[in-house]
Design a protein around this motif. Structure first.
Motif, PDB file in Angstrom:
ATOM      1  N   ALA A  97       7.683 -15.199 -21.759  1.00 25.16           N
ATOM      2  CA  ALA A  97       6.850 -14.506 -20.781  1.00 25.16           C
ATOM      3  C   ALA A  97       6.947 -15.145 -19.403  1.00 25.16           C
ATOM      4  O   ALA A  97       6.715 -14.480 -18.381  1.00 25.16           O
ATOM      5  N   GLY A  98       7.311 -16.431 -19.361  1.00 28.33           N
ATOM      6  CA  GLY A  98       7.432 -17.124 -18.080  1.00 28.33           C
ATOM      7  C   GLY A  98       8.800 -17.001 -17.434  1.00 28.33           C
ATOM      8  O   GLY A  98       8.973 -17.413 -16.275  1.00 28.33           O
ATOM      9  N   LEU A  99       9.768 -16.430 -18.129  1.00 25.34           N
ATOM     10  CA  LEU A  99      11.122 -16.324 -17.580  1.00 25.34           C
ATOM     11  C   LEU A  99      11.175 -15.582 -16.245  1.00 25.34           C
ATOM     12  O   LEU A  99      11.915 -15.997 -15.333  1.00 25.34           O
ATOM     13  N   PRO A 100      10.444 -14.474 -16.070  1.00 24.16           N
ATOM     14  CA  PRO A 100      10.506 -13.784 -14.779  1.00 24.16           C
ATOM     15  C   PRO A 100      10.104 -14.652 -13.589  1.00 24.16           C
ATOM     16  O   PRO A 100      10.495 -14.361 -12.451  1.00 24.16           O
ATOM     17  N   LEU A 101       9.353 -15.713 -13.833  1.00 24.77           N
ATOM     18  CA  LEU A 101       8.981 -16.604 -12.730  1.00 24.77           C
ATOM     19  C   LEU A 101      10.210 -17.302 -12.150  1.00 24.77           C
ATOM     20  O   LEU A 101      10.191 -17.721 -10.982  1.00 24.77           O
ATOM     21  N   ALA A 173      11.032 -10.300 -26.498  1.00 25.30           N
ATOM     22  CA  ALA A 173      12.192  -9.483 -26.146  1.00 25.30           C
ATOM     23  C   ALA A 173      11.937  -8.684 -24.873  1.00 25.30           C
ATOM     24  O   ALA A 173      12.826  -8.557 -24.022  1.00 25.30           O
ATOM     25  N   ALA A 174      10.732  -8.133 -24.728  1.00 27.05           N
ATOM     26  CA  ALA A 174      10.402  -7.348 -23.541  1.00 27.05           C
ATOM     27  C   ALA A 174      10.512  -8.200 -22.278  1.00 27.05           C
ATOM     28  O   ALA A 174      11.125  -7.793 -21.276  1.00 27.05           O
ATOM     29  N   ALA A 175       9.935  -9.396 -22.313  1.00 25.73           N
ATOM     30  CA  ALA A 175       9.969 -10.273 -21.144  1.00 25.73           C
ATOM     31  C   ALA A 175      11.376 -10.791 -20.866  1.00 25.73           C
ATOM     32  O   ALA A 175      11.822 -10.837 -19.708  1.00 25.73           O
ATOM     33  N   SER A 176      12.096 -11.172 -21.916  1.00 32.48           N
ATOM     34  CA  SER A 176      13.432 -11.747 -21.747  1.00 32.48           C
ATOM     35  C   SER A 176      14.433 -10.719 -21.228  1.00 32.48           C
ATOM     36  O   SER A 176      15.202 -11.001 -20.302  1.00 32.48           O
ATOM     37  N   PHE A 177      14.426  -9.532 -21.819  1.00 34.56           N
ATOM     38  CA  PHE A 177      15.364  -8.498 -21.381  1.00 34.56           C
ATOM     39  C   PHE A 177      14.998  -7.979 -19.993  1.00 34.56           C
ATOM     40  O   PHE A 177      15.883  -7.611 -19.216  1.00 34.56           O
ATOM     41  N   PHE A 178      13.721  -7.946 -19.680  1.00 32.98           N
ATOM     42  CA  PHE A 178      13.308  -7.582 -18.325  1.00 32.98           C
ATOM     43  C   PHE A 178      13.880  -8.573 -17.320  1.00 32.98           C
ATOM     44  O   PHE A 178      14.443  -8.182 -16.293  1.00 32.98           O
ATOM     45  N   PHE A 179      13.732  -9.843 -17.615  1.00 32.52           N
ATOM     46  CA  PHE A 179      14.249 -10.888 -16.735  1.00 32.52           C
ATOM     47  C   PHE A 179      15.753 -10.749 -16.518  1.00 32.52           C
ATOM     48  O   PHE A 179      16.241 -10.780 -15.382  1.00 32.52           O
ATOM     49  N   ALA A 180      16.499 -10.554 -17.601  1.00 30.12           N
ATOM     50  CA  ALA A 180      17.954 -10.462 -17.500  1.00 30.12           C
ATOM     51  C   ALA A 180      18.384  -9.208 -16.756  1.00 30.12           C
ATOM     52  O   ALA A 180      19.325  -9.237 -15.949  1.00 30.12           O
ATOM     53  N   ARG A 181      17.706  -8.077 -17.014  1.00 32.48           N
ATOM     54  CA  ARG A 181      18.062  -6.830 -16.340  1.00 32.48           C
ATOM     55  C   ARG A 181      17.803  -6.920 -14.839  1.00 32.48           C
ATOM     56  O   ARG A 181      18.630  -6.479 -14.021  1.00 32.48           O
ATOM     57  N   VAL A 182      16.662  -7.474 -14.456  1.00 33.34           N
ATOM     58  CA  VAL A 182      16.324  -7.610 -13.044  1.00 33.34           C
ATOM     59  C   VAL A 182      17.295  -8.579 -12.353  1.00 33.34           C
ATOM     60  O   VAL A 182      17.779  -8.298 -11.254  1.00 33.34           O
ATOM     61  N   PHE A 183      17.571  -9.695 -12.999  1.00 31.03           N
ATOM     62  CA  PHE A 183      18.511 -10.654 -12.421  1.00 31.03           C
ATOM     63  C   PHE A 183      19.875 -10.000 -12.196  1.00 31.03           C
ATOM     64  O   PHE A 183      20.493 -10.175 -11.128  1.00 31.03           O
ATOM     65  N   SER A 184      20.340  -9.245 -13.157  1.00 30.39           N
ATOM     66  CA  SER A 184      21.648  -8.602 -13.051  1.00 30.39           C
ATOM     67  C   SER A 184      21.678  -7.549 -11.951  1.00 30.39           C
ATOM     68  O   SER A 184      22.700  -7.357 -11.292  1.00 30.39           O
ATOM     69  N   ASP A 185      20.563  -6.852 -11.753  1.00 35.94           N
ATOM     70  CA  ASP A 185      20.513  -5.819 -10.724  1.00 35.94           C
ATOM     71  C   ASP A 185      20.488  -6.415  -9.320  1.00 35.94           C
ATOM     72  O   ASP A 185      21.029  -5.823  -8.382  1.00 35.94           O
ATOM     73  N   TYR A 186      19.849  -7.554  -9.176  1.00 36.86           N
ATOM     74  CA  TYR A 186      19.792  -8.189  -7.857  1.00 36.86           C
ATOM     75  C   TYR A 186      21.028  -9.031  -7.564  1.00 36.86           C
ATOM     76  O   TYR A 186      21.430  -9.157  -6.407  1.00 36.86           O
TER      77      TYR A 186
END
Length: 264
Positions: A97-101, A173-186
């Motif tokens: 859950a903290g990965l997006p930080l 999974a929701a937090a981790s995949f969100f983080f990876a998808r956002v990182f890849s898009d930016y």
């Protein structure tokens, strides 16, 4: 978990207040007030419904326990009840859950973090709501209740029949995949992308393994939770992508004139 939900609702309301006055930056995502009302409202509605259904879940009765009803793949989980693994799974969920930080470390994502926070809130609310709804309708006893060493005096509660699907795994999974998808898009050209996706794939897998070892879930609970959380974490950012701005008409000079190409 109630505290987390309250904080999520407060954050969502606060971000919506600012949304109408924010200008859209040059990032890959575009927000609209109507769209976020739909996604955010769906997340809030499913969370409220899931929380209500969980509160109405009847307590587990000894007569509900039928080991013969557990398929041979899942039956292995009835042999586990590690408290250490159970506690460790709480930590891996929190870490996920903290990965997006970590996105605050990049300039582009840091400048757009308010927008990213809105998407993350929608992701986690929707995932939590759907997870609770599924748990409340499946009413599957957790593996540890079949432990032969379980003291006869143990009082079984409604949460003891919330095995399907794994909420820890879906949340991770929701937090981790969100983080990876956002990182890849930016940062589509970043050399860190393989490592980011490896982390995103690995964190919920570890969390799911620990949930099985802790006797909290069956393997199929974990797989289902993984698929649900990963899908939500991946597609919420995708649904907010800006439409491609590339021109359909391209041209290039040739030796004898000009070559035109129109992409339909």
């Amino acid at each position: 978990m109630n505290t987390i939900r309250k904080c999520s609702f407060m954050l969502l309301a606060l971000l919506f207040c600012y949304l109408s006055s924010w200008g859209q930056s040059s990032g890959p995502y575009y927000l609209s007030f109507k769209k976020e009302i739909v996604y955010g409202g769906a997340g809030a509605a499913t969370t409220l419904l899931g929380n209500y259904l969980r509160s109405k879940t009847p307590d587990l009765m000894r007569s509900d326990l039928e080991l013969e009803g557990i398929n041979f793949i899942d039956r292995v989980a009835t042999n586990f009840s590690s408290e250490k693994a159970d506690r460790l799974s709480d930590k891996t969920l929190l870490a996920s859950a903290g990965l997006p930080l970590l996105l605050l470390a990049g300039r582009d994502t840091r400048n757009d973090f308010g927008k990213i926070a809105i998407l993350f809130t929608e992701t986690m609310l929707l995932n939590q709501g759907l997870t609770d709804i599924i748990k409340s309708t499946s009413l599957r006893p957790r593996p540890y209740v079949f432990d032969e060493n379980l003291p006869p005096s143990t009082i079984l509660r409604s949460n003891d029949r919330a095995s399907f699907l794994s909420g820890h795994t879906s949340g991770s999974a929701a937090a981790s995949f969100f983080f990876a998808r956002v990182f890849s898009d930016y940062y589509p050209d970043s050399k860190l992308r393989p490592y980011v996706w490896g982390l995103a794939i690995g964190m919920p897998a570890i969390t799911g393994y620990l949930r099985v070892r802790g006797g909290q879930h069956y393997p199929t609970d974990v797989v289902a939770g993984y698929l649900l959380g990963a899908s939500i974490g991946y597609f919420i950012p995708v649904l907010h992508r800006k439409p491609s701005q590339k021109s359909k008409l391209s041209w290039s000079p040739t030796g004898n004139g000009l070559y035109l190409n129109y992409r339909f």
